[in-house]
Design an enzyme around this catalytic site. Structure first.
Site, PDB file in Angstrom:
ATOM      1  N   GLU A 142       1.160  -1.595   0.106  1.00  0.00           N
ATOM      2  CA  GLU A 142      -0.187   0.294  -0.152  1.00  0.00           C
ATOM      3  C   GLU A 142       1.248   1.420   0.177  1.00  0.00           C
ATOM      4  OE1 GLU A 142      -2.530  -0.544   3.620  1.00  0.00           O
ATOM      5  OE2 GLU A 142      -3.648  -2.093   2.450  1.00  0.00           O
ATOM      6  N   GLU A 247      -5.567 -10.927  -1.947  1.00  0.00           N
ATOM      7  CA  GLU A 247      -6.792 -10.689   0.203  1.00  0.00           C
ATOM      8  C   GLU A 247      -8.404 -10.464  -0.763  1.00  0.00           C
ATOM      9  OE1 GLU A 247      -5.185  -7.258   2.308  1.00  0.00           O
ATOM     10  OE2 GLU A 247      -3.432  -7.697   1.836  1.00  0.00           O
TER      11      GLU A 247
HETATM   12  C1  XIL Z   1      -6.715  -6.538   8.252  1.00  0.00           C
HETATM   13  C2  XIL Z   1      -6.722  -7.639   9.275  1.00  0.00           C
HETATM   14  O1  XIL Z   1      -7.181  -9.034   8.556  1.00  0.00           O
HETATM   15  C3  XIL Z   1      -7.138  -7.513   9.978  1.00  0.00           C
HETATM   16  O2  XIL Z   1      -7.263  -8.596  11.448  1.00  0.00           O
HETATM   17  C4  XIL Z   1      -6.302  -6.281  10.756  1.00  0.00           C
HETATM   18  O3  XIL Z   1      -7.239  -5.833  12.399  1.00  0.00           O
HETATM   19  C5  XIL Z   1      -6.707  -5.414   9.707  1.00  0.00           C
HETATM   20  O4  XIL Z   1      -5.365  -5.552   9.111  1.00  0.00           O
HETATM   21  N1  XIL Z   1      -4.798  -4.511   3.510  1.00  0.00           N
HETATM   22  C6  XIL Z   1      -3.938  -6.173   4.229  1.00  0.00           C
HETATM   23  C7  XIL Z   1      -4.325  -6.389   4.920  1.00  0.00           C
HETATM   24  O5  XIL Z   1      -2.582  -5.361   3.486  1.00  0.00           O
HETATM   25  O6  XIL Z   1      -2.603  -6.692   5.965  1.00  0.00           O
HETATM   26  C8  XIL Z   1      -5.712  -6.083   6.154  1.00  0.00           C
HETATM   27  O7  XIL Z   1      -5.750  -7.320   7.032  1.00  0.00           O
HETATM   28  C9  XIL Z   1      -6.958  -6.103   5.456  1.00  0.00           C
HETATM   29  C10 XIL Z   1      -6.635  -4.968   4.428  1.00  0.00           C
END
Ligand code: XIL
Length: 357
Positions: A142, A247
């Site tokens: 990101e 994701e």
């Molecule tokens: C999220 C997790 O799923 C949660 O448990 C945590 O509280 C916050 O982060 N983008 C990403 C992930 O790259 O690491 C994030 O994961 C979701 C958005």
């Protein structure tokens, strides 16, 4: 119960459904690794795992002198025992990173040299520890704004725009065999896509190893326009790197802030009932919409399976999905292929949805 029974009678496996196309994965936490029931689901359906939180800086390196490897070690051992890949997530990110990384004890900002040294030490220690055991790493997560410019993170402000190059160089030194990825959300957006395309080209022109681009794929029933997703898959693939959905989840809930769709983990909006319409159960018409949406997405993914190396879901089952709490804590969402009862949803048994929709 009945769901689990039919599972035994006609075993269906996601990883088998996608065999020969790409590996298929889930993001997991320590509870999945210690739960026998979850272990069974993981080994039956997935051949790659991503740690949901336990390799993030705040968890794996919480204080300057402390590294917490117990949970990640368990995950990696579980994966090895079951012939699964592990993709580390993530080495350099603005979020879930402790403040001491960027500031000295007196509160002043660290210098570029101090921060680069710390980044190198972190990557050497973490990526180095798993150097022949992890398949790849989300090296930087990101780093871009929605318009394709670089995010004004503390990494960027203190080190400058070459913080990304440095992270990839350090990762390659620490784990020469690992695949090295750039990962971000909303990469379907043309401007953000272009930012990442330029980054990959810049790294390539400097001879810095980058093996792939991860499109996070936190989607909803309405957004994004899947044509844009397809365009990004093509654009990244033309760079000669792996393309992954890293994701994936599809929220069925109304999005409370239309201007901030995506996956900015810093966004948090107070719970309002009108944005939590399915707190009991999911109506069948919405279940159908979810099925159609997954089918449309996988029509694209299948069409480009020669360009895609991995599809990872962000979580194992709906009950544990972060979408229940983001961007509004305390809702009930249904974004994954396994429901709140941990049963595989009916439509998912039709995967890989070979027919174009
Ligand atoms: C999220 C997790 O799923 C949660 O448990 C945590 O509280 C916050 O982060 N983008 C990403 C992930 O790259 O690491 C994030 O994961 C979701 C958005």
């Amino acid at each position: 119960m009945s769901e689990q029974k039919s599972e035994v009678e006609s075993p269906f496996s996601l990883k088998q459904a996608f065999e020969g196309k790409f590996v298929i994965g889930a993001a997991v936490n320590e509870h999945h690794i210690s739960s026998e029931a979850d272990n069974l689901l993981l080994t039956q359906h997935y051949n790659t795992l991503t740690p949901e939180n336990m390799m993030k800086w705040e968890e794996i390196h919480p204080t300057p002198t402390q590294f917490s490897f117990a949970r990640p070690d368990d995950l990696v051992s579980f994966a090895e025992l079951n012939n699964m890949q592990v993709v580390g997530h993530t080495l350099v990110w603005h979020s879930q990173t402790p403040d001491w990384v960027f500031h000295r004890e007196d509160g002043s900002r660290k210098s570029r040299e101090e921060l680069l040294l710390l980044m190198k030490n972190h990557i050497d220690t973490v990526a180095g520890r798993y150097k022949n055991r992890l398949y790849g790493w989300d090296v930087v997560n990101e780093a871009f704004n929605e318009d394709g410019s670089l995010r004004q993170s503390l990494w960027y402000e203190i080190i400058g725009e070459d913080f990304i190059e440095k992270a990839f160089e350090y990762a390659h030194e620490a784990a020469p065999k690992a695949k090295l990825y750039y990962n971000d959300y909303n990469l379907f957006k043309p401007a953000k896509r272009e930012g990442v395309v330029s980054l990959v080209k810049r790294l390539q022109s400097k001879g810095i190893k980058i093996d792939g681009v991860g499109m996070q794929a936190h989607y909803s029933l309405e957004h994004p326009d899947l044509k844009e997703v397809e365009d990004s898959i093509k654009a990244f693939s033309l760079l000669g790197v792996d393309v992954m959905l890293t994701e994936l989840d599809i929220s069925v809930l109304p999005f409370p802030d239309e201007n901030n769709m995506g996956a900015d983990v810093g966004l948090s909006i107070a719970l309002q009932d009108e944005f939590n319409p399915y707190s009991d159960s999911l109506p069948s018409n919405i279940q159908k919409e979810l099925a159609n949406r997954y089918q449309s997405l996988f029509a694209i993914v299948n069409r480009h399976s020669d360009k895609i190396s991995r599809v990872t879901f962000w979580g194992l089952h709906d009950g544990h999905s972060w979408r229940n709490d983001w961007p509004m804590p305390g809702r009930k969402d249904y974004p994954l292929l396994f429901g709140h009862d941990k049963g595989l949803k009916d439509f998912a048994r039709q995967l890989p949805f070979a027919e174009d929709k």
